[in-house]
Design a protein around this motif. Structure first.
Motif, PDB file in Angstrom:
ATOM      1  N   PHE A 113     -11.274   6.799  -5.637  1.00 36.98           N
ATOM      2  CA  PHE A 113     -11.032   5.672  -4.746  1.00 36.98           C
ATOM      3  C   PHE A 113     -11.458   4.380  -5.428  1.00 36.98           C
ATOM      4  CE2 PHE A 113      -9.581   7.394  -0.698  1.00 36.98           C
ATOM      5  CZ  PHE A 113      -9.635   8.738  -1.003  1.00 36.98           C
ATOM      6  N   ASP A 114     -10.517   3.426  -5.432  1.00 41.02           N
ATOM      7  CA  ASP A 114     -10.680   2.221  -6.228  1.00 41.02           C
ATOM      8  C   ASP A 114     -11.307   1.053  -5.479  1.00 41.02           C
ATOM      9  OD1 ASP A 114      -7.681   3.526  -6.919  1.00 41.02           O
ATOM     10  OD2 ASP A 114      -8.943   3.093  -8.673  1.00 41.02           O
ATOM     11  N   TYR A 115     -11.101   1.038  -4.188  1.00 42.02           N
ATOM     12  CA  TYR A 115     -11.547  -0.107  -3.404  1.00 42.02           C
ATOM     13  C   TYR A 115     -12.333   0.378  -2.194  1.00 42.02           C
ATOM     14  CZ  TYR A 115      -7.803  -2.186  -6.143  1.00 42.02           C
ATOM     15  OH  TYR A 115      -6.998  -2.582  -7.172  1.00 42.02           O
ATOM     16  N   TRP A 116     -13.350  -0.403  -1.852  1.00 35.99           N
ATOM     17  CA  TRP A 116     -14.253  -0.012  -0.779  1.00 35.99           C
ATOM     18  C   TRP A 116     -14.487  -1.190   0.159  1.00 35.99           C
ATOM     19  CZ3 TRP A 116     -16.356   4.944  -0.402  1.00 35.99           C
ATOM     20  CH2 TRP A 116     -16.072   5.792  -1.477  1.00 35.99           C
ATOM     21  N   GLY A 117     -14.534  -0.874   1.435  1.00 36.38           N
ATOM     22  CA  GLY A 117     -14.920  -1.867   2.414  1.00 36.38           C
ATOM     23  C   GLY A 117     -16.405  -1.759   2.720  1.00 36.38           C
ATOM     24  N   GLN A 118     -16.850  -2.621   3.597  1.00 38.33           N
ATOM     25  CA  GLN A 118     -18.245  -2.530   4.039  1.00 38.33           C
ATOM     26  C   GLN A 118     -18.345  -1.378   5.033  1.00 38.33           C
ATOM     27  OE1 GLN A 118     -16.108  -4.088   5.761  1.00 38.33           O
ATOM     28  NE2 GLN A 118     -16.787  -4.088   7.878  1.00 38.33           N
ATOM     29  N   TYR A 164     -17.592   4.357   5.560  1.00 44.19           N
ATOM     30  CA  TYR A 164     -16.937   3.409   4.666  1.00 44.19           C
ATOM     31  C   TYR A 164     -15.447   3.689   4.602  1.00 44.19           C
ATOM     32  CZ  TYR A 164     -21.623   2.452   2.822  1.00 44.19           C
ATOM     33  OH  TYR A 164     -22.946   2.095   2.684  1.00 44.19           O
ATOM     34  N   CYS A 165     -14.683   2.615   4.682  1.00 45.05           N
ATOM     35  CA  CYS A 165     -13.258   2.695   4.445  1.00 45.05           C
ATOM     36  C   CYS A 165     -13.016   2.524   2.940  1.00 45.05           C
ATOM     37  CB  CYS A 165     -12.565   1.582   5.229  1.00 45.05           C
ATOM     38  SG  CYS A 165     -10.811   1.455   4.976  1.00 45.05           S
ATOM     39  N   ALA A 166     -12.099   3.317   2.386  1.00 45.84           N
ATOM     40  CA  ALA A 166     -11.837   3.249   0.953  1.00 45.84           C
ATOM     41  C   ALA A 166     -10.364   3.483   0.676  1.00 45.84           C
ATOM     42  CB  ALA A 166     -12.677   4.287   0.209  1.00 45.84           C
ATOM     43  N   ALA A 167      -9.885   2.948  -0.448  1.00 43.81           N
ATOM     44  CA  ALA A 167      -8.471   3.058  -0.804  1.00 43.81           C
ATOM     45  C   ALA A 167      -8.309   3.613  -2.214  1.00 43.81           C
ATOM     46  CB  ALA A 167      -7.800   1.695  -0.710  1.00 43.81           C
ATOM     47  N   GLU A 168      -7.402   4.554  -2.334  1.00 45.51           N
ATOM     48  CA  GLU A 168      -7.045   5.161  -3.611  1.00 45.51           C
ATOM     49  C   GLU A 168      -5.693   4.600  -4.019  1.00 45.51           C
ATOM     50  OE1 GLU A 168      -6.365   9.309  -3.344  1.00 45.51           O
ATOM     51  OE2 GLU A 168      -6.167   9.603  -5.495  1.00 45.51           O
ATOM     52  N   PHE A 178       0.796  -1.222   0.000  1.00 50.09           N
ATOM     53  CA  PHE A 178       0.000   0.000   0.000  1.00 50.09           C
ATOM     54  C   PHE A 178       0.831   1.275   0.000  1.00 50.09           C
ATOM     55  CE2 PHE A 178      -4.094  -1.919   0.251  1.00 50.09           C
ATOM     56  CZ  PHE A 178      -3.875  -3.143   0.866  1.00 50.09           C
ATOM     57  N   ASP A 179       2.087   1.164  -0.419  1.00 45.22           N
ATOM     58  CA  ASP A 179       2.985   2.318  -0.339  1.00 45.22           C
ATOM     59  C   ASP A 179       2.450   3.541  -1.078  1.00 45.22           C
ATOM     60  OD1 ASP A 179       6.091   0.379  -0.511  1.00 45.22           O
ATOM     61  OD2 ASP A 179       4.588   0.641   1.056  1.00 45.22           O
ATOM     62  N   ASP A 180       1.831   3.336  -2.219  1.00 44.72           N
ATOM     63  CA  ASP A 180       1.391   4.469  -3.036  1.00 44.72           C
ATOM     64  C   ASP A 180      -0.095   4.785  -2.863  1.00 44.72           C
ATOM     65  OD1 ASP A 180       3.557   3.246  -5.606  1.00 44.72           O
ATOM     66  OD2 ASP A 180       3.913   4.897  -4.212  1.00 44.72           O
ATOM     67  N   TYR A 181      -0.678   4.219  -1.863  1.00 43.22           N
ATOM     68  CA  TYR A 181      -2.107   4.380  -1.647  1.00 43.22           C
ATOM     69  C   TYR A 181      -2.408   5.530  -0.696  1.00 43.22           C
ATOM     70  CZ  TYR A 181      -3.526  -0.171  -3.625  1.00 43.22           C
ATOM     71  OH  TYR A 181      -3.800  -1.234  -4.453  1.00 43.22           O
ATOM     72  N   ALA A 182      -3.621   6.009  -0.808  1.00 43.48           N
ATOM     73  CA  ALA A 182      -4.259   6.746   0.275  1.00 43.48           C
ATOM     74  C   ALA A 182      -5.425   5.892   0.760  1.00 43.48           C
ATOM     75  CB  ALA A 182      -4.762   8.103  -0.188  1.00 43.48           C
ATOM     76  N   ILE A 183      -5.625   5.893   2.040  1.00 41.58           N
ATOM     77  CA  ILE A 183      -6.781   5.206   2.616  1.00 41.58           C
ATOM     78  C   ILE A 183      -7.561   6.214   3.442  1.00 41.58           C
ATOM     79  CG2 ILE A 183      -7.541   3.418   4.210  1.00 41.58           C
ATOM     80  CD1 ILE A 183      -5.237   1.695   3.277  1.00 41.58           C
TER      81      ILE A 183
END
Length: 125
Positions: free
Chosen positions: A112-117, A94-98, A28-33
């Motif tokens: 944001f590309d990914y989403w949690g519940q 919601y938690c999400a990741a870019e 996840f180095d290049d991610y934002a969460i």
């Protein structure tokens, strides 16, 4: 990529909660969460994010000074400490990741590309 959100609950006005987001399935180095929230009848809005490489943060005006986001890179965890909660903070969070985060980028849902519940936060008056 999987995101697991937890930590929601019912609190009184002025109380505190800490949300946790556990990320897995990638480096996840290049991610934002970050965290979005959606109240009944309202659009989903960005609350806060943290860039995991540079540590840059974003806060919505409505939560500045009350919420604090942090990360533990060794555990791939992101936390949202929410203090001085108000009834208007009531929402599904919601938690999400870019995936390819640009430092200090705006917090736009489409980035944001990914989403949690979601995890429910309810603040009683």
């Amino acid at each position: 990529v999987q995101l697991q959100a937890s930590g929601g609950g019912l609190v009184q006005t002025g109380g505190s909660l800490r949300l946790s987001c556990a990320a897995s399935g990638s480096t996840f180095d290049d991610y934002a969460i970050g965290w979005f929230r959606q109240a009944p009848g309202k659009e989903r809005e960005g609350v806060s994010y943290i860039g995991l490489r540079d540590g840059d943060t974003y806060y919505a005006d409505s939560v500045k000074g009350r919420f604090a986001i942090s990360s533990d890179s060794a555990k791939n965890m992101v936390y949202l400490q929410m203090n001085s909660l108000k009834p208007e903070d009531t929402a599904l969070y919601y938690c999400a990741a870019e995936r390819l985060h640009v430092r200090n980028a705006p917090m736009l849902r489409g980035l944001f590309d990914y989403w949690g519940q979601g995890t429910q936060v309810t603040v009683s008056s």
